[in-house]
Motif scaffolding. Structure first.
Motif, PDB file in Angstrom:
ATOM      1  N   LEU A  14       0.843  -1.195   0.000  1.00  0.00           N
ATOM      2  CA  LEU A  14       0.000   0.000   0.000  1.00  0.00           C
ATOM      3  C   LEU A  14       0.879   1.245   0.000  1.00  0.00           C
ATOM      4  CD1 LEU A  14      -2.882   1.220   0.356  1.00  0.00           C
ATOM      5  CD2 LEU A  14      -2.517   1.044   2.827  1.00  0.00           C
ATOM      6  N   GLU A  15       0.629   2.137  -0.940  1.00  0.00           N
ATOM      7  CA  GLU A  15       1.341   3.417  -0.997  1.00  0.00           C
ATOM      8  C   GLU A  15       0.320   4.523  -0.835  1.00  0.00           C
ATOM      9  OE1 GLU A  15       4.347   4.010  -3.942  1.00  0.00           O
ATOM     10  OE2 GLU A  15       4.828   1.862  -3.993  1.00  0.00           O
ATOM     11  N   ILE A  16       0.506   5.324   0.213  1.00  0.00           N
ATOM     12  CA  ILE A  16      -0.422   6.399   0.566  1.00  0.00           C
ATOM     13  C   ILE A  16       0.376   7.628   0.973  1.00  0.00           C
ATOM     14  CG2 ILE A  16      -2.275   4.842   1.285  1.00  0.00           C
ATOM     15  CD1 ILE A  16      -1.311   5.233   4.187  1.00  0.00           C
ATOM     16  N   ASP A  17      -0.327   8.737   1.246  1.00  0.00           N
ATOM     17  CA  ASP A  17       0.364   9.893   1.816  1.00  0.00           C
ATOM     18  C   ASP A  17      -0.120  10.108   3.251  1.00  0.00           C
ATOM     19  OD1 ASP A  17      -2.007  11.403   1.806  1.00  0.00           O
ATOM     20  OD2 ASP A  17      -1.466  12.508   0.015  1.00  0.00           O
ATOM     21  N   GLU A  18       0.501  11.058   3.919  1.00  0.00           N
ATOM     22  CA  GLU A  18       0.222  11.301   5.334  1.00  0.00           C
ATOM     23  C   GLU A  18      -1.202  11.775   5.609  1.00  0.00           C
ATOM     24  OE1 GLU A  18       4.273  12.613   7.535  1.00  0.00           O
ATOM     25  OE2 GLU A  18       3.499  14.053   6.079  1.00  0.00           O
ATOM     26  N   GLU A  19      -1.924  12.182   4.596  1.00  0.00           N
ATOM     27  CA  GLU A  19      -3.295  12.646   4.772  1.00  0.00           C
ATOM     28  C   GLU A  19      -4.319  11.510   4.656  1.00  0.00           C
ATOM     29  OE1 GLU A  19      -4.148  15.796   5.663  1.00  0.00           O
ATOM     30  OE2 GLU A  19      -1.986  16.046   5.874  1.00  0.00           O
ATOM     31  N   THR A  20      -3.879  10.326   4.240  1.00  0.00           N
ATOM     32  CA  THR A  20      -4.783   9.207   3.973  1.00  0.00           C
ATOM     33  C   THR A  20      -5.115   8.451   5.257  1.00  0.00           C
ATOM     34  OG1 THR A  20      -3.854   8.967   1.766  1.00  0.00           O
ATOM     35  CG2 THR A  20      -5.077   7.088   2.640  1.00  0.00           C
ATOM     36  N   LEU A  21      -6.406   8.192   5.447  1.00  0.00           N
ATOM     37  CA  LEU A  21      -6.851   7.342   6.547  1.00  0.00           C
ATOM     38  C   LEU A  21      -6.889   5.901   6.061  1.00  0.00           C
ATOM     39  CD1 LEU A  21      -9.807   9.463   7.956  1.00  0.00           C
ATOM     40  CD2 LEU A  21      -7.544   9.164   8.977  1.00  0.00           C
ATOM     41  N   VAL A  22      -6.413   4.978   6.891  1.00  0.00           N
ATOM     42  CA  VAL A  22      -6.381   3.557   6.559  1.00  0.00           C
ATOM     43  C   VAL A  22      -7.169   2.798   7.616  1.00  0.00           C
ATOM     44  CG1 VAL A  22      -4.914   1.539   6.186  1.00  0.00           C
ATOM     45  CG2 VAL A  22      -4.094   3.806   5.532  1.00  0.00           C
ATOM     46  N   HIS A  23      -8.163   2.021   7.171  1.00  0.00           N
ATOM     47  CA  HIS A  23      -8.923   1.170   8.087  1.00  0.00           C
ATOM     48  C   HIS A  23      -8.339  -0.230   8.004  1.00  0.00           C
ATOM     49  CE1 HIS A  23     -13.062  -0.580   9.444  1.00  0.00           C
ATOM     50  NE2 HIS A  23     -12.097  -0.780  10.327  1.00  0.00           N
ATOM     51  N   ILE A  24      -7.699  -0.666   9.091  1.00  0.00           N
ATOM     52  CA  ILE A  24      -7.103  -1.994   9.148  1.00  0.00           C
ATOM     53  C   ILE A  24      -8.058  -2.890   9.926  1.00  0.00           C
ATOM     54  CG2 ILE A  24      -5.138  -3.363   9.914  1.00  0.00           C
ATOM     55  CD1 ILE A  24      -3.442  -0.770   9.591  1.00  0.00           C
ATOM     56  N   GLN A  25      -8.552  -3.938   9.256  1.00  0.00           N
ATOM     57  CA  GLN A  25      -9.527  -4.850   9.846  1.00  0.00           C
ATOM     58  C   GLN A  25      -9.339  -6.220   9.220  1.00  0.00           C
ATOM     59  OE1 GLN A  25     -13.554  -3.908   8.587  1.00  0.00           O
ATOM     60  NE2 GLN A  25     -12.775  -3.037   6.685  1.00  0.00           N
ATOM     61  N   TRP A  26      -9.987  -7.226   9.778  1.00  0.00           N
ATOM     62  CA  TRP A  26      -9.919  -8.542   9.170  1.00  0.00           C
ATOM     63  C   TRP A  26     -11.127  -9.377   9.530  1.00  0.00           C
ATOM     64  CZ3 TRP A  26      -6.024  -6.683  12.368  1.00  0.00           C
ATOM     65  CH2 TRP A  26      -6.039  -7.119  13.689  1.00  0.00           C
ATOM     66  N   ALA A  27     -11.312 -10.404   8.725  1.00  0.00           N
ATOM     67  CA  ALA A  27     -12.397 -11.365   8.934  1.00  0.00           C
ATOM     68  C   ALA A  27     -11.789 -12.754   9.022  1.00  0.00           C
ATOM     69  CB  ALA A  27     -13.395 -11.314   7.782  1.00  0.00           C
ATOM     70  N   LYS A 172       3.860   2.090   2.544  1.00  0.00           N
ATOM     71  CA  LYS A 172       4.763   3.219   2.308  1.00  0.00           C
ATOM     72  C   LYS A 172       3.933   4.487   2.394  1.00  0.00           C
ATOM     73  CE  LYS A 172       7.978   5.314  -0.900  1.00  0.00           C
ATOM     74  NZ  LYS A 172       8.682   5.178  -2.184  1.00  0.00           N
ATOM     75  N   VAL A 173       4.352   5.382   3.292  1.00  0.00           N
ATOM     76  CA  VAL A 173       3.653   6.644   3.491  1.00  0.00           C
ATOM     77  C   VAL A 173       4.566   7.771   3.037  1.00  0.00           C
ATOM     78  CG1 VAL A 173       2.461   8.121   5.149  1.00  0.00           C
ATOM     79  CG2 VAL A 173       2.456   5.631   5.492  1.00  0.00           C
ATOM     80  N   SER A 174       4.067   8.551   2.082  1.00  0.00           N
ATOM     81  CA  SER A 174       4.811   9.697   1.563  1.00  0.00           C
ATOM     82  C   SER A 174       4.288  10.974   2.225  1.00  0.00           C
ATOM     83  CB  SER A 174       4.620   9.803   0.051  1.00  0.00           C
ATOM     84  OG  SER A 174       5.070   8.639  -0.584  1.00  0.00           O
ATOM     85  N   ALA A 175       5.017  12.066   2.037  1.00  0.00           N
ATOM     86  CA  ALA A 175       4.554  13.358   2.521  1.00  0.00           C
ATOM     87  C   ALA A 175       3.235  13.694   1.841  1.00  0.00           C
ATOM     88  CB  ALA A 175       5.601  14.429   2.234  1.00  0.00           C
ATOM     89  N   ALA A 176       2.431  14.509   2.476  1.00  0.00           N
ATOM     90  CA  ALA A 176       1.126  14.874   1.947  1.00  0.00           C
ATOM     91  C   ALA A 176       1.237  15.366   0.505  1.00  0.00           C
ATOM     92  CB  ALA A 176       0.481  15.942   2.822  1.00  0.00           C
ATOM     93  N   GLY A 177       0.424  14.817  -0.387  1.00  0.00           N
ATOM     94  CA  GLY A 177       0.403  15.226  -1.777  1.00  0.00           C
ATOM     95  C   GLY A 177       1.465  14.620  -2.651  1.00  0.00           C
ATOM     96  N   ASP A 178       2.318  13.727  -2.129  1.00  0.00           N
ATOM     97  CA  ASP A 178       3.424  13.150  -2.899  1.00  0.00           C
ATOM     98  C   ASP A 178       3.149  11.785  -3.487  1.00  0.00           C
ATOM     99  OD1 ASP A 178       4.937  15.363  -2.538  1.00  0.00           O
ATOM    100  OD2 ASP A 178       6.344  14.474  -1.111  1.00  0.00           O
ATOM    101  N   VAL A 179       1.938  11.255  -3.378  1.00  0.00           N
ATOM    102  CA  VAL A 179       1.662   9.912  -3.906  1.00  0.00           C
ATOM    103  C   VAL A 179       1.398   9.991  -5.390  1.00  0.00           C
ATOM    104  CG1 VAL A 179       0.125   7.925  -3.813  1.00  0.00           C
ATOM    105  CG2 VAL A 179       0.819   9.044  -1.719  1.00  0.00           C
TER     106      VAL A 179
END
Length: 179
Positions: A14-27, A172-179
């Motif tokens: 997963l590649e996201i930026d610092e502004e992204t919310l991630v919901h980590i869950q499982w079944a 991988k989390v990039s600075a805001a707006g860098d994805v």
């Protein structure tokens, strides 16, 4: 088809930026049919834990290296120490988790929750969590997080004994707006 993977994290990269919310869950499952003729697509119990059950958790990989096979110690943990936002999506547990977080180390609390499927830290005085997570919840709503810039490698400790049971993920989390 090869490779045959019984358990995996999705996405596992997963590649996201610092502004992204991630919901980590499982079944998981308490009663999957592993008998022949493998009515649910899984033949036999080759995994860990009680037969017919699936359990999952999430911990950071030791030394932050994807090739490692052991969980990080709390001192090595970066994913939860670098979290900018934590939220419990479960209305039934939100008040309890919020109170525990306000009274203690929020990052450590969330690391414990994700490692023990929500059992700790709130259930310290109750039954101990089984090392194979047999007495853990099959499914878990987990948490919603926002992480600081960095690279994080995670794994499931229960589904990690066999060549096709290497349940890991890279974030991988990039600075805001860098994805």
């Amino acid at each position: 088809p090869f490779p045959s993977v019984e358990y995996d994290m999705q996405p596992n990269h997963l590649e996201i930026d610092e502004e992204t919310l991630v919901h980590i869950q499982w079944a998981g499952s308490n009663t999957h049919n592993n008998g022949n003729p493998a009515g649910d697509g899984q033949a036999g119990d080759a995994g860990e834990g009680t037969g017919g059950t699936d359990r999952h958790n999430m911990v950071e990989v030791r030394h932050g290296q994807m090739g490692e096979s052991f969980p990080a110690t709390w001192e090595e943990n970066t994913i939860f120490k670098n979290a900018l936002f934590f939220w419990d999506p479960n209305e039934e547990t939100r008040a309890v988790t919020s109170a525990a977080d306000a009274a203690g180390d929020k990052a450590k609390n969330w690391a414990l929750r994700m490692a023990t499927v929500g059992h700790l830290p709130e259930n310290k005085g109750g039954a101990q969590i089984d090392k194979l997570l047999n007495n853990a919840k099959a499914s878990y709503m987990g948490g919603v997080f926002r992480f600081k810039k960095g690279e994080y490698n995670t794994m499931c400790t229960r589904n990690h004994n066999f060549s096709n049971r290497d349940q890991k993920a890279f974030i991988k989390v990039s600075a805001a707006g860098d994805v």
